[in-house]
Write a protein that holds these residues in place. Structure first.
Motif, mmCIF file in Angstrom:
data_model
loop_
_atom_site.group_PDB
_atom_site.id
_atom_site.type_symbol
_atom_site.label_atom_id
_atom_site.label_comp_id
_atom_site.label_asym_id
_atom_site.label_seq_id
_atom_site.Cartn_x
_atom_site.Cartn_y
_atom_site.Cartn_z
ATOM 1 N N HIS A 73 -14.076 -5.931 -17.313
ATOM 2 C CA HIS A 73 -13.694 -6.093 -18.721
ATOM 3 C C HIS A 73 -12.366 -5.410 -19.018
ATOM 4 N N LEU A 74 -12.051 -4.373 -18.269
ATOM 5 C CA LEU A 74 -10.778 -3.684 -18.486
ATOM 6 C C LEU A 74 -9.604 -4.527 -18.002
ATOM 7 N N VAL A 75 -9.780 -5.210 -16.885
ATOM 8 C CA VAL A 75 -8.748 -6.108 -16.366
ATOM 9 C C VAL A 75 -8.537 -7.275 -17.325
ATOM 10 N N ILE A 76 -9.638 -7.834 -17.810
ATOM 11 C CA ILE A 76 -9.550 -8.972 -18.729
ATOM 12 C C ILE A 76 -8.914 -8.567 -20.046
ATOM 13 N N ARG A 77 -9.283 -7.421 -20.587
ATOM 14 C CA ARG A 77 -8.678 -6.984 -21.850
ATOM 15 C C ARG A 77 -7.167 -6.828 -21.704
ATOM 16 N N SER A 78 -6.727 -6.226 -20.617
ATOM 17 C CA SER A 78 -5.293 -6.041 -20.388
ATOM 18 C C SER A 78 -4.580 -7.386 -20.300
#
Length: 254
Positions: free
Chosen positions: A159-164
């Motif tokens: 989710h952190l990769v996608i948010r970025s």
């Protein structure tokens, strides 16, 4: 570890969920038996299959509750529930539908059909658009199943990769127009990064347990291992995935 940090969390069986299940399970499994099946009949799609109200109640049953729901509500204040999806996996998953391409079937079998909920494929080229800005994804295991009976799979921290990636994709774009943006390329690039950098975890759910996924978590379903067993109704999970009214919250909420 909190679902907001890892992107997912399993919650123990508890009285509030058991009470909901006692009323909802027979209704859900009856609906699932009538649901459309795909992938050679090995997946019952079950979108909006459960006849529940906005509090998650089926006729004669209690409102949906429990620790997972409270955690989701606390992070997003999003508690108005839609009709739940009843997703059912059957022995032999993933089978193959007529006309399914080699690449699509291979991705389902080898990459667990890894995806991000809410990005819908549109047009002949199936270009991706954010049409459903979910607030969170909450699943309740309806049946008993072996750990290798097509379990849910997550990529921890994805989710952190996608948010970025989507913060960059939507920079300078009016949130009212986010759904019109073709995000296929940035999504596929971010997902490739996830495969390279994030830990793949099979989520083993006992009947009555709940799992809470961050809305931006990449997830999928592993193949059904030979010899794996489940209840006659298959490996069934009820999923709630309410959407934000304002797309901005999809990026800005925890």
């Amino acid at each position: 570890m909190s679902w907001l940090v890892s992107g997912w969390q399993v919650f123990a069986v508890e009285p509030a969920v058991e009470a909901w299940l006692s009323a909802a399970r027979p209704v859900a499994l009856a609906a699932a038996a009538k649901a459309e099946r795909r992938h050679g009949g090995t997946w019952g799609v079950g979108v909006d299959a459960l006849d529940n109200d906005s509090a998650g109640r089926v006729v004669g049953g209690p409102a949906f509750g429990g620790a997972a729901f409270e955690a989701a509500l606390g992070a997003t204040a999003l508690g108005h529930l839609h009709r739940a999806q009843i997703s059912v996996m059957y022995p032999g998953y993933p089978g193959r539908d007529p006309g399914e391409s080699d690449a699509a079937h291979r991705f389902r079998a080898l990459r667990d059909a890894a995806h991000l909920d809410g990005l819908l494929p549109e047009g002949p080229a199936k270009r991706r658009h954010l049409r459903e800005p979910h607030g969170w994804i909450l699943g309740v295991a309806l049946t008993r199943a072996d750990p290798d009976a097509a379990p849910l799979v997550v990529w921890e921290g994805s989710h952190l990769v996608i948010r970025s990636a989507f913060t960059r994709a939507f920079a300078g774009v009016d949130p009212g127009n986010w759904g019109d943006e073709d995000v296929t390329d940035i999504y596929q690039s971010a997902r490739a990064e996830v495969f390279d950098t994030c830990l793949r975890v099979a989520v083993l759910l006992m009947q009555g347990q709940t799992v809470l996924l961050h809305r931006m978590l990449i997830h999928g379903v592993a193949p059904w291992a030979q010899g794996a067993q489940a209840d006659p109704g298959g490996r069934a999970i009820a999923y709630f995935r309410p959407c934000f009214a304002d797309a901005r919250a999809w990026l800005e909420a925890p």
